[in-house]
Write a protein that holds these residues in place. Structure first.
Motif, PDB file in Angstrom:
ATOM      1  N   GLY A 117       0.812  -1.222   0.000  1.00 17.97           N
ATOM      2  CA  GLY A 117       0.000   0.000   0.000  1.00 17.97           C
ATOM      3  C   GLY A 117       0.838   1.261   0.000  1.00 17.97           C
ATOM      4  N   LEU A 118       2.160   1.073  -0.084  1.00 18.62           N
ATOM      5  CA  LEU A 118       3.060   2.234  -0.071  1.00 18.62           C
ATOM      6  C   LEU A 118       3.740   2.389  -1.424  1.00 18.62           C
ATOM      7  N   ILE A 119       4.206   1.255  -1.960  1.00 15.21           N
ATOM      8  CA  ILE A 119       4.974   1.336  -3.215  1.00 15.21           C
ATOM      9  C   ILE A 119       4.160   0.753  -4.371  1.00 15.21           C
ATOM     10  N   ASP A 120       4.619   1.059  -5.577  1.00 12.73           N
ATOM     11  CA  ASP A 120       4.062   0.405  -6.759  1.00 12.73           C
ATOM     12  C   ASP A 120       4.753  -0.954  -6.873  1.00 12.73           C
ATOM     13  N   PRO A 121       4.008  -2.048  -6.686  1.00  8.09           N
ATOM     14  CA  PRO A 121       4.656  -3.368  -6.655  1.00  8.09           C
ATOM     15  C   PRO A 121       5.246  -3.769  -7.995  1.00  8.09           C
ATOM     16  N   GLU A 122       4.886  -3.042  -9.056  1.00  3.09           N
ATOM     17  CA  GLU A 122       5.413  -3.401 -10.381  1.00  3.09           C
ATOM     18  C   GLU A 122       6.644  -2.583 -10.734  1.00  3.09           C
ATOM     19  N   ASN A 123       7.190  -1.861  -9.751  1.00  2.13           N
ATOM     20  CA  ASN A 123       8.326  -0.989 -10.037  1.00  2.13           C
ATOM     21  C   ASN A 123       9.460  -1.269  -9.053  1.00  2.13           C
ATOM     22  N   ILE A 124      10.493  -1.919  -9.547  1.00  4.11           N
ATOM     23  CA  ILE A 124      11.623  -2.308  -8.670  1.00  4.11           C
ATOM     24  C   ILE A 124      12.299  -1.083  -8.047  1.00  4.11           C
ATOM     25  N   ASP A 125      12.286   0.051  -8.776  1.00  3.17           N
ATOM     26  CA  ASP A 125      12.943   1.249  -8.234  1.00  3.17           C
ATOM     27  C   ASP A 125      12.266   1.719  -6.953  1.00  3.17           C
ATOM     28  N   GLU A 126      10.927   1.570  -6.915  1.00  8.88           N
ATOM     29  CA  GLU A 126      10.216   2.002  -5.705  1.00  8.88           C
ATOM     30  C   GLU A 126      10.563   1.089  -4.527  1.00  8.88           C
ATOM     31  N   TYR A 127      10.741  -0.204  -4.809  1.00  5.62           N
ATOM     32  CA  TYR A 127      11.158  -1.123  -3.739  1.00  5.62           C
ATOM     33  C   TYR A 127      12.559  -0.729  -3.256  1.00  5.62           C
ATOM     34  N   GLU A 128      13.434  -0.435  -4.208  1.00  3.40           N
ATOM     35  CA  GLU A 128      14.813  -0.103  -3.829  1.00  3.40           C
ATOM     36  C   GLU A 128      14.877   1.220  -3.065  1.00  3.40           C
ATOM     37  N   ALA A 129      13.944   2.124  -3.385  1.00  3.88           N
ATOM     38  CA  ALA A 129      13.945   3.418  -2.692  1.00  3.88           C
ATOM     39  C   ALA A 129      13.532   3.268  -1.222  1.00  3.88           C
ATOM     40  N   GLN A 130      12.966   2.112  -0.882  1.00  3.88           N
ATOM     41  CA  GLN A 130      12.520   1.865   0.505  1.00  3.88           C
ATOM     42  C   GLN A 130      13.359   0.748   1.135  1.00  3.88           C
ATOM     43  N   GLU A 131      14.635   0.826   1.068  1.00  2.00           N
ATOM     44  CA  GLU A 131      15.576  -0.156   1.640  1.00  2.00           C
ATOM     45  C   GLU A 131      15.537  -1.491   0.913  1.00  2.00           C
ATOM     46  N   GLY A 132      14.910  -1.524  -0.253  1.00  2.53           N
ATOM     47  CA  GLY A 132      14.814  -2.778  -0.988  1.00  2.53           C
ATOM     48  C   GLY A 132      16.168  -3.284  -1.459  1.00  2.53           C
ATOM     49  N   TYR A 133      16.383  -4.567  -1.351  1.00  5.33           N
ATOM     50  CA  TYR A 133      17.628  -5.267  -1.687  1.00  5.33           C
ATOM     51  C   TYR A 133      18.820  -4.794  -0.836  1.00  5.33           C
ATOM     52  N   GLU A 134      18.534  -4.028   0.231  1.00  7.04           N
ATOM     53  CA  GLU A 134      19.618  -3.593   1.126  1.00  7.04           C
ATOM     54  C   GLU A 134      20.080  -4.754   2.008  1.00  7.04           C
ATOM     55  N   GLY A 135      19.167  -5.697   2.297  1.00  8.06           N
ATOM     56  CA  GLY A 135      19.528  -6.838   3.135  1.00  8.06           C
ATOM     57  C   GLY A 135      20.604  -7.680   2.455  1.00  8.06           C
ATOM     58  N   ILE A 136      20.340  -8.071   1.226  1.00  8.94           N
ATOM     59  CA  ILE A 136      21.312  -8.919   0.512  1.00  8.94           C
ATOM     60  C   ILE A 136      22.571  -8.107   0.174  1.00  8.94           C
ATOM     61  N   LYS A 137      22.415  -6.794  -0.084  1.00  8.76           N
ATOM     62  CA  LYS A 137      23.608  -5.976  -0.372  1.00  8.76           C
ATOM     63  C   LYS A 137      24.500  -5.866   0.871  1.00  8.76           C
ATOM     64  N   LYS A 138      23.847  -5.798   2.030  1.00  7.11           N
ATOM     65  CA  LYS A 138      24.625  -5.742   3.288  1.00  7.11           C
ATOM     66  C   LYS A 138      25.473  -7.016   3.419  1.00  7.11           C
ATOM     67  N   ILE A 139      24.864  -8.147   3.081  1.00 10.08           N
ATOM     68  CA  ILE A 139      25.575  -9.427   3.161  1.00 10.08           C
ATOM     69  C   ILE A 139      26.758  -9.425   2.191  1.00 10.08           C
ATOM     70  N   ALA A 140      26.481  -8.980   0.942  1.00  7.17           N
ATOM     71  CA  ALA A 140      27.521  -9.004  -0.093  1.00  7.17           C
ATOM     72  C   ALA A 140      28.650  -8.021   0.239  1.00  7.17           C
ATOM     73  N   ASN A 141      28.259  -6.791   0.618  1.00  6.23           N
ATOM     74  CA  ASN A 141      29.275  -5.751   0.838  1.00  6.23           C
ATOM     75  C   ASN A 141      30.149  -6.029   2.058  1.00  6.23           C
ATOM     76  N   ASN A 142      29.605  -6.756   3.017  1.00  6.64           N
ATOM     77  CA  ASN A 142      30.365  -7.011   4.256  1.00  6.64           C
ATOM     78  C   ASN A 142      30.878  -8.446   4.344  1.00  6.64           C
ATOM     79  N   ASN A 143      30.784  -9.154   3.204  1.00  6.38           N
ATOM     80  CA  ASN A 143      31.288 -10.534   3.188  1.00  6.38           C
ATOM     81  C   ASN A 143      30.736 -11.383   4.334  1.00  6.38           C
ATOM     82  N   ILE A 144      29.477 -11.202   4.635  1.00  9.58           N
ATOM     83  CA  ILE A 144      28.898 -11.966   5.748  1.00  9.58           C
ATOM     84  C   ILE A 144      28.711 -13.417   5.296  1.00  9.58           C
ATOM     85  N   SER A 145      29.170 -14.358   6.092  1.00 16.36           N
ATOM     86  CA  SER A 145      29.120 -15.764   5.675  1.00 16.36           C
ATOM     87  C   SER A 145      27.705 -16.328   5.825  1.00 16.36           C
ATOM     88  N   ALA A 146      27.469 -17.448   5.139  1.00 15.58           N
ATOM     89  CA  ALA A 146      26.168 -18.122   5.231  1.00 15.58           C
ATOM     90  C   ALA A 146      25.865 -18.470   6.690  1.00 15.58           C
TER      91      ALA A 146
END
Ligand SMILES: Cc1cc2nc3c(=O)[nH]c(=O)nc-3n(C[C@H](O)[C@H](O)[C@H](O)COP(=O)(O)O)c2cc1C
Ligand code: SF4
Ligand code: SF4
Ligand code: SF4
Length: 592
Positions: A117-146
């Motif tokens: 009800g906040l973002i347009d679900p058909e627009n990835i940019d809107e998801y990214e503008a709201q911390e979207g894909y930040e979780g997996i990027k945090k893992i990648a950028n900080n070399n966090i292990s499985a």
């Protein structure tokens, strides 16, 4: 100043209420009058009872207008957008002034539904503008292990939201421990409980959160293939999932070496299910994906050891996955601040039935049923008395009014005999017959039984026959005991959760509403006045004008009387069809 935003809720609930027409009207108005505002789409914001919804965001804040039709849409655009004048009477929620519905969001904490009800679900940019894909990027950028990702999920305390409530971190640990070149991660989007629409709303409203949750899960267990098993009756969810998958692929978030992690190859596809309830059971789901009939098999081995194509497989629910990116991004500690000692985080509930404000709510675990029904849900329709709430769908049970202070966490709900389940909450008032409710849920599970186990296949059928007899006034002494005996045998002898839990609605209604069963069996009465076969239709002499309409329409000629004379109903012939009651224009038929 930024442009004014006009956002229309286009989830299935909004579309069913006419939101597409509202959107088209606003789009046309904008073009015809050359108006300068940004028209956007979003999904369900949770207030299904006020659909269609249009939110206007201007320099002062946000105003959500409810129950909008094409005419009202023109009015609010002309007034609010054109003249900067808010139409207060149509606003259902805002933080700018008191409204009738502001309370609906007080007490809610949105984690799984954070973007719905906040973002347009058909627009990835809107998801990214709201911390979207930040979780997996945090893992990648900080070399966090499985292993560390799994530890975070374990520390958060999150338990699977698909019904069983098993620790998600532990499940990921098992899947990670089982080594294989090929592993799978599956999102269970089969959602088949009557009264449940939580997962559909997440899929329609925030598909990228589910994808990101699966990507993180794949990284943690070292899977390369993801499957979303979604029932074909959710066409909008499937469309939006496929759009989201394409967008993620274009950005390189699915495919080879994703997020710059060498060797992390992962892709997802949607598998449409035919809508059998039993296919939500994980081993049946796997069989269905493999092209076999969706029938459960014995466990162990559990899917974490030998699942899809006999490879280690992890299956989680939609809501479980949608929580994961938030947990990774904000940390386990932040998540576990919400909830109770053993049930952490928040839970989404689909509020339906005899409640004023039916829709989706997300509350911290440990919130009481009373708070959900009265503070958020606005109480019972037409000022009637609250009687019970059904939790956990056909696997769950009915919690009676005197236990309204029960907290919604796994342990407290289980103690009542119901289960938390996936989050369907069906509210019942004094006019609901509890024997009939038990019959309704058993009818569902009996039809959905895959037939593999004798007790589930035949036992539920025998229970259903007894319940049907009771609601039709043919109940016999000993029926309650027979129902209980069958219930325990079915629970003990069934292979999968469907049979093991199918008797729960019957057992809980007997436990809390035994006198209602007895009234049906011994007095041939339905205390709720709901079982039609137990009702009595009588003519109120003083109101009868002798118009003969009832007699003409009675299908079994149970009514006699002269024209302009008082009519009478022969109770031995009457089949309780109710036709005389609906046809009489003089309120001369009494139902008791
Ligand atoms: C008859 C039956 C139907 C089920 N349907 C669903 C379903 O629709 N969605 C779901 O996530 N889990 C469903 N489950 C539970 C799954 O088998 C499984 O436990 C769950 O998907 C695991 O995910 P979680 O750990 O995230 O809860 C069902 C179980 C049974 C026995
Ligand atoms: S318990 Fe019922 S649904 Fe489950 S395997 Fe047996 S027959 Fe099939
Ligand atoms: S329809 Fe009503 S008023 Fe007419 S004869 Fe029947 S009971 Fe009397
Ligand atoms: S309830 Fe139906 S069967 Fe009975 S008297 Fe009325 S019309 Fe006839």
């Amino acid at each position: 100043m930024e442009k004014i935003k006009v956002i229309v809720g286009l989830g299935s609930c909004g579309i069913a209420a006419g939101a597409n027409k509202v959107f088209d009207k606003i789009e046309k108005l904008k073009a015809d009058k050359n108006l300068d505002f940004e028209l956007k789409k979003t999904s369900c914001i949770g207030m299904c009872y006020r659909e269609p919804l249009v939110e206007i965001v201007d320099e002062n804040g946000s105003y959500t207008y409810g129950e909008i039709d094409e005419d009202k849409a023109c009015e609010i655009i002309e007034s609010h957008v054109g003249n900067n004048s808010v139409i207060k009477d149509y606003v259902v929620t805002t933080d700018k002034f008191e409204t009738i519905d502001n309370k609906y969001f007080e007490g809610q904490v949105k984690i799984a539904l954070r973007h719905c009800g906040l973002i347009d679900p058909e627009n990835i940019d809107e998801y990214e503008a709201q911390e979207g894909y930040e979780g997996i990027k945090k893992i990648a950028n900080n070399n966090i292990s499985a292993t560390d990702v799994i530890q975070t999920i374990l520390d958060s305390g999150i338990r699977g939201r698909g019904g069983g409530g098993f620790s998600t971190g532990l499940k990921w640990k098992f899947a990670n421990n089982n080594k294989s070149d090929e592993k799978f991660i599956i999102c269970n989007a089969d959602e088949g409980d009557p009264g449940a629409f939580m997962d559909r709303s997440v899929l329609e409203g925030d598909p990228h959160a589910v994808l990101e949750g699966m990507i993180i899960g794949a990284y943690a267990i070292e899977a390369h293939q993801g499957i979303i098993y979604c029932r074909a009756e959710y066409p909008l969810a499937i469309i939006r999932l496929n759009i989201a998958i394409d967008q993620a692929r274009e950005k390189g978030y699915l495919g080879k070496n994703i997020f710059g992690i060498k060797g992390f190859d992962f892709d997802i596809f949607v598998k449409e299910g035919a809508g059998a309830f039993v296919c939500g059971e994980e081993t049946a789901l796997i069989a269905s994906v493999e092209g076999e009939r969706g029938m459960p098999r014995k466990r162990p081995p559990f899917p974490a050891e030998s699942g899809l194509w006999q490879q280690p497989t992890n299956i989680n629910n939609v809501e479980t996955f949608s929580n994961i990116p938030w947990i990774v991004h904000h940390g386990a500690k932040e998540y576990s601040k919400y909830g109770t000692e053993k049930s952490k985080g928040t839970k989404v509930f689909a509020l339906t039935g005899k409640i004023n404000h039916g829709g989706l709510v997300e509350v911290p675990m440990g919130t009481t049923i009373k708070e959900i029904i009265y503070d958020l849900g606005g109480g019972i329709q037409d000022g009637k008395k609250f009687k019970a709430v059904q939790l956990g769908g056909p696997s769950g049970g009915c919690i009676p009014a005197n236990l309204i202070d029960t907290k919604v966490d796994y342990e407290s709900v289980n103690a009542t005999g119901a289960i938390m389940g996936s989050g369907g909450m069906v509210v019942m008032d004094e006019t609901t017959c509890m024997v009939d409710i038990a019959r309704f849920f058993l009818d569902f599970t009996q039809k959905e039984s895959c037939g593999k186990c004798t007790f589930c296949r035949i036992g539920t059928k025998r229970m259903l026959e007894i319940l049907t007899r009771i609601t039709e006034g043919e109940g016999k002494d000993g029926d309650i005991e027979k129902l209980e005996e069958l219930a325990y045998k079915i629970k003990d002898s069934s292979l999968c959760g469907l049979g093991q839990t199918a008797p729960n609605p019957v057992l809980t209604t007997i436990k809390y509403f035994r006198s209602e069963y007895e009234a049906h069996i011994y007095d041939k009465k339905c205390p709720a006045g709901s079982c039609t076969r137990l009702l009595t239709y009588e003519v109120i002499d003083k109101n009868c004008t002798g118009c003969t309409v009832c007699a003409i329409n009675c299908p079994v000629d149970a009514i006699e009387g002269e024209r302009k004379g008082i009519h009478h109903i022969d109770q031995d012939i009457c089949i309780k069809c109710g036709v005389c009651y609906t046809k009489c224009k003089f309120d001369a038929i009494k139902v008791s």
